[in-house]
Design a protein around this motif. Structure first.
Motif, PDB file in Angstrom:
ATOM      1  N   PHE A  76     -44.635 -20.631-165.644  1.00  0.00           N
ATOM      2  CA  PHE A  76     -44.811 -21.605-166.726  1.00  0.00           C
ATOM      3  C   PHE A  76     -46.057 -22.458-166.484  1.00  0.00           C
ATOM      4  N   ARG A  77     -46.246 -22.912-165.253  1.00  0.00           N
ATOM      5  CA  ARG A  77     -47.403 -23.780-164.972  1.00  0.00           C
ATOM      6  C   ARG A  77     -48.727 -23.021-165.103  1.00  0.00           C
ATOM      7  N   ALA A  78     -48.710 -21.741-164.715  1.00  0.00           N
ATOM      8  CA  ALA A  78     -49.933 -20.926-164.863  1.00  0.00           C
ATOM      9  C   ALA A  78     -50.275 -20.769-166.348  1.00  0.00           C
ATOM     10  N   ALA A  79     -49.249 -20.505-167.162  1.00  0.00           N
ATOM     11  CA  ALA A  79     -49.468 -20.374-168.610  1.00  0.00           C
ATOM     12  C   ALA A  79     -49.891 -21.717-169.208  1.00  0.00           C
ATOM     13  N   HIS A  80     -49.281 -22.772-168.698  1.00  0.00           N
ATOM     14  CA  HIS A  80     -49.580 -24.119-169.211  1.00  0.00           C
ATOM     15  C   HIS A  80     -51.029 -24.516-168.904  1.00  0.00           C
ATOM     16  N   ASP A  81     -51.525 -24.123-167.743  1.00  0.00           N
ATOM     17  CA  ASP A  81     -52.932 -24.381-167.408  1.00  0.00           C
ATOM     18  C   ASP A  81     -53.846 -23.684-168.406  1.00  0.00           C
ATOM     19  N   LEU A  82     -53.518 -22.423-168.726  1.00  0.00           N
ATOM     20  CA  LEU A  82     -54.345 -21.669-169.679  1.00  0.00           C
ATOM     21  C   LEU A  82     -54.252 -22.274-171.075  1.00  0.00           C
ATOM     22  N   LYS A  83     -53.060 -22.722-171.431  1.00  0.00           N
ATOM     23  CA  LYS A  83     -52.894 -23.381-172.737  1.00  0.00           C
ATOM     24  C   LYS A  83     -53.849 -24.566-172.857  1.00  0.00           C
ATOM     25  N   GLY A  84     -53.951 -25.315-171.775  1.00  0.00           N
ATOM     26  CA  GLY A  84     -54.767 -26.529-171.813  1.00  0.00           C
ATOM     27  C   GLY A  84     -56.258 -26.294-171.628  1.00  0.00           C
ATOM     28  N   GLN A  85     -56.616 -25.205-170.914  1.00  0.00           N
ATOM     29  CA  GLN A  85     -58.013 -25.062-170.505  1.00  0.00           C
ATOM     30  C   GLN A  85     -58.787 -23.938-171.171  1.00  0.00           C
TER      31      GLN A  85
END
Lengths: 167, 175
Positions: A76-85
């Motif tokens: 989830f955090r890896a996907a969330h980083d991509l969502k934001g960046q």
């Protein structure tokens, strides 16, 4: 009887005392300097995005090996980083696919309920968009792919709500 | 020109993604901030607080280990916190209004949604400098007042004196 009323106080504005100045709208010179710094960093964005996608791939592999709470959190955090960046890194459709994956994982309260094929499809889509270097937000093929993923997530979440309300 | 002396500020950037840290640091340095410190997780940030004594913290929400939300609560409420009043700008990929409320309820001063832009970073920095909110202490919360409008914008007649006031406004600040 105890006094339960909230106490409100205004601390001294030490920040303002430190930096001084006056507010006259956004400082255009500072913005230009920062945008220039961003432009310099753009040369590194490609490598940064590659690193972030490699990280997503690794967390996805661990998630597929063992769908435990820790691995769910990593993915989830890896996907969330991509969502934001990813938009900053000039790949807005990767950000959108990652946002869809986050929505799926965030909304399903039980990690056991997360459908593996749909997770796989999101990760595959992100990898393909990156591999094909699709930066254009209106690229027909990539857009259709992302919209299909978003539609499937909507259906899964709707079914999940129905199941929960029937319990 | 605003004439701000950003070179006098000390800023701590906390994010477990090194690329996002590098991006925020580059933007801040371009604004003239000289003293920028970095932490890769909330545990290190907590350990650095006493030595660095930052004026502003840019804090990621989603981090492995202690989350950004838990870090804010620690800074605001823990007896060992070196500065419970420090300005905290929550940096996150969460964009839903419920997340904004959650960050506000934890004690964040400002909320900065990713993807970050130069203008948004500067706007939040100016906001914590020019529009500080009063602090509220209740049984369950300590942090900036969660009503958006600062009390120094009140334009009506003064009915209370002094800098510290008590209000009975349980509708906006639950006791």
């Amino acid at each position: 009887m105890a006094d339960n009323r909230p106490e409100i106080f205004m601390p001294p504005n030490l920040l303002k005392a430190k930096v001084g100045g006056t507010v006259t709208g956004l400082d255009t010179a500072a913005i230009k300097r920062a945008e220039s710094a961003m432009a310099t960093l753009k040369e590194e964005f490609s490598d940064w995005l590659t690193n972030d996608i490699e990280h997503l791939t690794a967390t996805h592999k661990a998630f597929n090996n063992s769908k435990n709470l820790q691995n769910v959190g990593y993915l989830f955090r890896a996907a969330h980083d991509l969502k934001g960046q990813a938009t900053t890194f000039e790949y807005p459709l990767i950000a959108r696919a990652a946002a869809s994956l986050c929505k799926l994982m965030d909304a399903l309260k039980s990690h056991e309920a997360i459908p593996l094929p749909l997770v796989d499809a999101h990760v595959d889509a992100i990898q393909v968009i990156h591999r094909e270097k699709i930066k254009d937000i209106s690229n027909r093929t990539a857009l259709t792919l992302v919209e299909e993923l978003e539609g499937r997530v909507t259906k899964v979440l709707a079914n999940s709500v129905c199941k929960n309300s029937n319990v | 020109m605003s004439g701000y002396r950003f070179d006098r500020l000390k800023i701590l950037v906390v994010d477990d993604n090194q690329h996002m840290r590098k991006l925020v640091v580059a933007i801040l340095q371009a604004f003239g901030v000289v003293h920028v410190h970095e932490a890769a997780d909330a545990e290190h940030a907590w350990a650095m607080l006493r030595d660095v004594n930052p004026d502003v913290i840019f804090l990621d929400w989603q981090m492995s280990g202690m989350s950004g939300l838990d870090f804010i609560k620690l800074v605001r409420k823990d007896n060992n916190s070196p500065n419970p009043l420090v300005s905290i700008i929550m940096l996150t990929g969460h964009t839903h209004i419920d997340h904004v409320r959650t960050a506000r309820d934890a004690g964040a001063n400002e909320f900065l949604a990713k993807p970050v832009s130069v203008k948004a970073v500067l706007a939040r920095l100016i906001s914590v400098i020019e529009h500080p909110r009063p602090f509220v202490r209740t049984r369950t919360y300590f942090g900036p007042c969660r009503r958006r409008r600062p009390i120094d914008e009140y334009r009506g007649p003064e009915r209370r004196g002094g800098e510290s006031v008590e209000i009975d406004d349980t509708a906006s600040e639950k006791v």
